[in-house]
Design an enzyme around this catalytic site. Structure first.
Site, PDB file in Angstrom:
ATOM      1  N   GLU A   3       2.011   1.237  -1.407  1.00  0.00           N
ATOM      2  CA  GLU A   3       1.114   0.337  -2.115  1.00  0.00           C
ATOM      3  C   GLU A   3       1.275  -1.072  -1.580  1.00  0.00           C
ATOM      4  O   GLU A   3       2.389  -1.537  -1.362  1.00  0.00           O
ATOM      5  CB  GLU A   3       1.427   0.336  -3.612  1.00  0.00           C
ATOM      6  CG  GLU A   3       1.251   1.684  -4.287  1.00  0.00           C
ATOM      7  CD  GLU A   3      -0.194   2.084  -4.455  1.00  0.00           C
ATOM      8  OE1 GLU A   3      -1.048   1.172  -4.488  1.00  0.00           O
ATOM      9  OE2 GLU A   3      -0.468   3.291  -4.544  1.00  0.00           O
ATOM     10  N   GLY A   4       0.147  -1.752  -1.381  1.00  0.00           N
ATOM     11  CA  GLY A   4       0.172  -3.167  -1.020  1.00  0.00           C
ATOM     12  C   GLY A   4      -0.234  -4.002  -2.219  1.00  0.00           C
ATOM     13  O   GLY A   4      -0.513  -3.473  -3.304  1.00  0.00           O
ATOM     14  N   GLY A   5      -0.252  -5.317  -2.028  1.00  0.00           N
ATOM     15  CA  GLY A   5      -0.601  -6.201  -3.124  1.00  0.00           C
ATOM     16  C   GLY A   5      -2.010  -5.958  -3.649  1.00  0.00           C
ATOM     17  O   GLY A   5      -2.262  -6.070  -4.844  1.00  0.00           O
ATOM     18  N   PHE A   6      -2.952  -5.617  -2.755  1.00  0.00           N
ATOM     19  CA  PHE A   6      -4.339  -5.474  -3.174  1.00  0.00           C
ATOM     20  C   PHE A   6      -4.918  -4.115  -2.798  1.00  0.00           C
ATOM     21  O   PHE A   6      -6.126  -3.939  -2.789  1.00  0.00           O
ATOM     22  CB  PHE A   6      -5.198  -6.582  -2.554  1.00  0.00           C
ATOM     23  CG  PHE A   6      -4.896  -7.935  -3.097  1.00  0.00           C
ATOM     24  CD1 PHE A   6      -5.570  -8.420  -4.198  1.00  0.00           C
ATOM     25  CD2 PHE A   6      -3.909  -8.722  -2.524  1.00  0.00           C
ATOM     26  CE1 PHE A   6      -5.284  -9.674  -4.721  1.00  0.00           C
ATOM     27  CE2 PHE A   6      -3.623  -9.974  -3.033  1.00  0.00           C
ATOM     28  CZ  PHE A   6      -4.306 -10.450  -4.134  1.00  0.00           C
ATOM     29  N   VAL A  17      -2.071   1.885   1.249  1.00  0.00           N
ATOM     30  CA  VAL A  17      -1.987   2.002   2.701  1.00  0.00           C
ATOM     31  C   VAL A  17      -1.811   3.475   3.082  1.00  0.00           C
ATOM     32  O   VAL A  17      -0.977   4.185   2.505  1.00  0.00           O
ATOM     33  CB  VAL A  17      -0.817   1.163   3.261  1.00  0.00           C
ATOM     34  CG1 VAL A  17      -0.810   1.219   4.788  1.00  0.00           C
ATOM     35  CG2 VAL A  17      -0.911  -0.280   2.786  1.00  0.00           C
ATOM     36  N   ASP A  74       3.662 -15.372   0.372  1.00  0.00           N
ATOM     37  CA  ASP A  74       4.145 -14.134  -0.251  1.00  0.00           C
ATOM     38  C   ASP A  74       5.172 -13.455   0.657  1.00  0.00           C
ATOM     39  O   ASP A  74       5.090 -12.255   0.926  1.00  0.00           O
ATOM     40  CB  ASP A  74       2.972 -13.195  -0.555  1.00  0.00           C
ATOM     41  CG  ASP A  74       3.329 -12.145  -1.611  1.00  0.00           C
ATOM     42  OD1 ASP A  74       4.309 -12.372  -2.365  1.00  0.00           O
ATOM     43  OD2 ASP A  74       2.643 -11.116  -1.694  1.00  0.00           O
ATOM     44  N   ASP A  96       0.579  -8.822   5.528  1.00  0.00           N
ATOM     45  CA  ASP A  96      -0.090  -9.206   4.284  1.00  0.00           C
ATOM     46  C   ASP A  96      -0.384 -10.704   4.227  1.00  0.00           C
ATOM     47  O   ASP A  96       0.328 -11.480   3.591  1.00  0.00           O
ATOM     48  CB  ASP A  96       0.737  -8.794   3.064  1.00  0.00           C
ATOM     49  CG  ASP A  96      -0.159  -8.473   1.868  1.00  0.00           C
ATOM     50  OD1 ASP A  96      -1.296  -8.968   1.850  1.00  0.00           O
ATOM     51  OD2 ASP A  96       0.281  -7.725   0.980  1.00  0.00           O
TER      52      ASP A  96
END
Length: 464
Positions: A188-191, A194, A305, A323
């Site tokens: 999982e990424g911030g938005f 993947v 970030d 990111d």
């Protein structure tokens, strides 16, 4: 905000991590003074006259937090969280008050300008903090696609433009099963999520941006375009390499070169039974990350970030910063500090000034200091079951002679090949990066120079 805290909770019973969060809001601009002059004895007279205030002011020169000391002192009485919250709200310090107790939306909306509103109630390392914005009305997939296409300037980016259906095909219809279970999902990424795919016989990572409850369509568009524009301009060995993107469907996607060894966060945790990183590998990863940050800062960009989840490792464990959806550029030859009303980032890594809306390269340095502590200890940046909750605060226990924790005990037990003087150098560097005052932190160029020295000493002793 701790759900166990109520209005009746005594201030002396607040956890250290909560008191530190309050100091992040009240130490800057001496907002603690608003609080101290409002504290009254039962008879109505001021509990802290001016000579007491001056005593607390003297703590700043010693590098200590006046807010922490005030809470410790006031906490010796039967003062409660309700009293403190009432004082904070009376001075429109709503963001600080919301650390302790929920604050009504109407109150928050009326006082937002006084202090940036930040969602600080979660310490999970992957939780992104952001001002809650009113959600836009629902839009159709066609309108969504049109907005993204208009703003992405696809023909000018220099990256390949893919069809969403083609990316679906190479990721097994975005198979959400983990790779270990035969699926395509990498993490999982911030938005978004993947996935791994094969493009012309070569592995790639495809990030599918997902609309979320607290992220508007405009915000998703900004993150998508920011990532493309940043990686269009900036190319470096220690930055992730973008291959292309897709924006012809409801879910915009970004395609990157595949990183065989995943994230630094996962490797430090030995996820998927991966072997622990040795001391030399960790220091080389730290050096590579610092090189990437120096390149960003020299090119007038602030990442905003920096965290171990955003440091990816290729097949040779070369660090690649990823990111860039929150990255901000400043005009060349102007001030390196900017202000924003929208607070973003990951709480466990955020510098005090970042919580106030300042955008400065020194905030990246602070976040990198947390990464260095992760590299030393193998511990997660935040753990709700640990005291202190945030890894950045463990240094107070190590440096406190009254505490039992030593630096040697702090070092990752899975790592056997470290040398104490080198560990001390990296720990000292991490503490310098984590100074509450940004002007006391080293520039990333100095950080890189010190890490180069550590790596050089390791290389002299290293036997391949």
């Amino acid at each position: 905000m701790d759900i166990s805290v109520t209005s009746a909770t005594y201030i002396r019973n607040l956890s250290y991590s909560l008191r530190r969060k309050l100091s992040d809001f009240l130490d800057p601009q001496d907002r603690w003074k608003d609080v101290i002059v409002s504290i009254r004895k039962p008879g109505g007279e001021m509990r802290y006259p001016q000579h007491h205030v001056r005593r607390f002011e003297g703590l700043v020169a010693q590098g200590r937090s006046p807010t922490l000391e005030l809470l410790n002192d006031w906490g010796t009485t039967n003062s409660t969280v309700g009293e403190l919250v009432d004082i904070l709200k009376s001075h429109k310090l709503v963001a600080a008050a919301s650390v302790l107790l929920p604050v009504e939306e109407a109150t928050s909306a009326g006082t937002q300008q006084a202090s940036p509103a930040v969602d600080t109630d979660s310490a999970l390392p992957t939780r992104l903090l952001g001002e809650r914005e009113a959600q836009p009305p629902p839009v159709s997939s066609a309108v969504h696609t049109q907005i993204l296409l208009e703003s992405s300037e696809a023909e000018h980016t220099g990256f390949s433009s893919f069809l969403y259906n083609d990316l679906m095909e190479i990721t097994g219809n975005f198979d959400d099963r983990p790779m270990s279970d035969g699926g395509s999902r990498l993490g999982e990424g911030g938005f978004g999520t993947v996935y791994k795919g094969l493009l012309n016989g070569k592995p790639v990572a495809v990030k599918k941006l997902n609309p979320m409850d607290d992220i508007s369509l405009d915000e998703l568009r900004v993150q998508f375009n920011q990532e493309i524009q940043t990686l269009k301009m900036l190319k470096h060995e220690n930055l992730v390499n973008m291959v292309g993107f897709s924006c012809d469907q409801q879910h915009p996607c970004l395609v990157y070169a595949f990183m065989a060894n995943g994230s630094l966060l996962d490797r430090l945790a030995c996820s998927d039974d991966s072997p622990p990183l040795c001391w030399r590998q960790r220091c080389l990863i730290a050096e590579g990350t610092a090189r990437g940050l120096e390149y960003l800062h020299c090119n007038h960009h602030v990442h905003r970030d920096v965290k171990s989840a955003n440091i990816l490792l290729d097949e040779k464990f070369v660090a690649k910063i990823s990111d860039f959806g929150l990255t901000r550029a400043s005009a060349k030859r102007t001030s390196t500090t900017m202000m924003t009303e929208r607070i973003v980032g990951t709480r466990a890594y955020m510098a005090p000034e970042a919580l106030r809306g300042e955008i400065t390269p020194k905030s990246d340095v602070f976040s990198f200091g947390v990464v260095l502590l992760e590299i030393l200890s193998g511990l997660s940046p935040a753990d709700e079951n640990r005291e202190p909750q945030f890894l950045m605060e463990v240094r107070y226990d190590i440096d406190d002679d009254d505490e039992e924790l030593t630096l040697e005990e702090f070092v990752d037990t899975k790592m056997r090949d470290w040398e104490l003087s080198q560990v001390q150098s990296v720990y000292s560097l991490a503490c310098s990066c984590l100074h509450d005052r940004k002007n006391r932190r080293p520039a990333i160029k100095q950080v890189l120079a010190e890490l180069k020295g550590v790596v050089k000493n390791i290389s002299l002793d290293f036997q391949p």
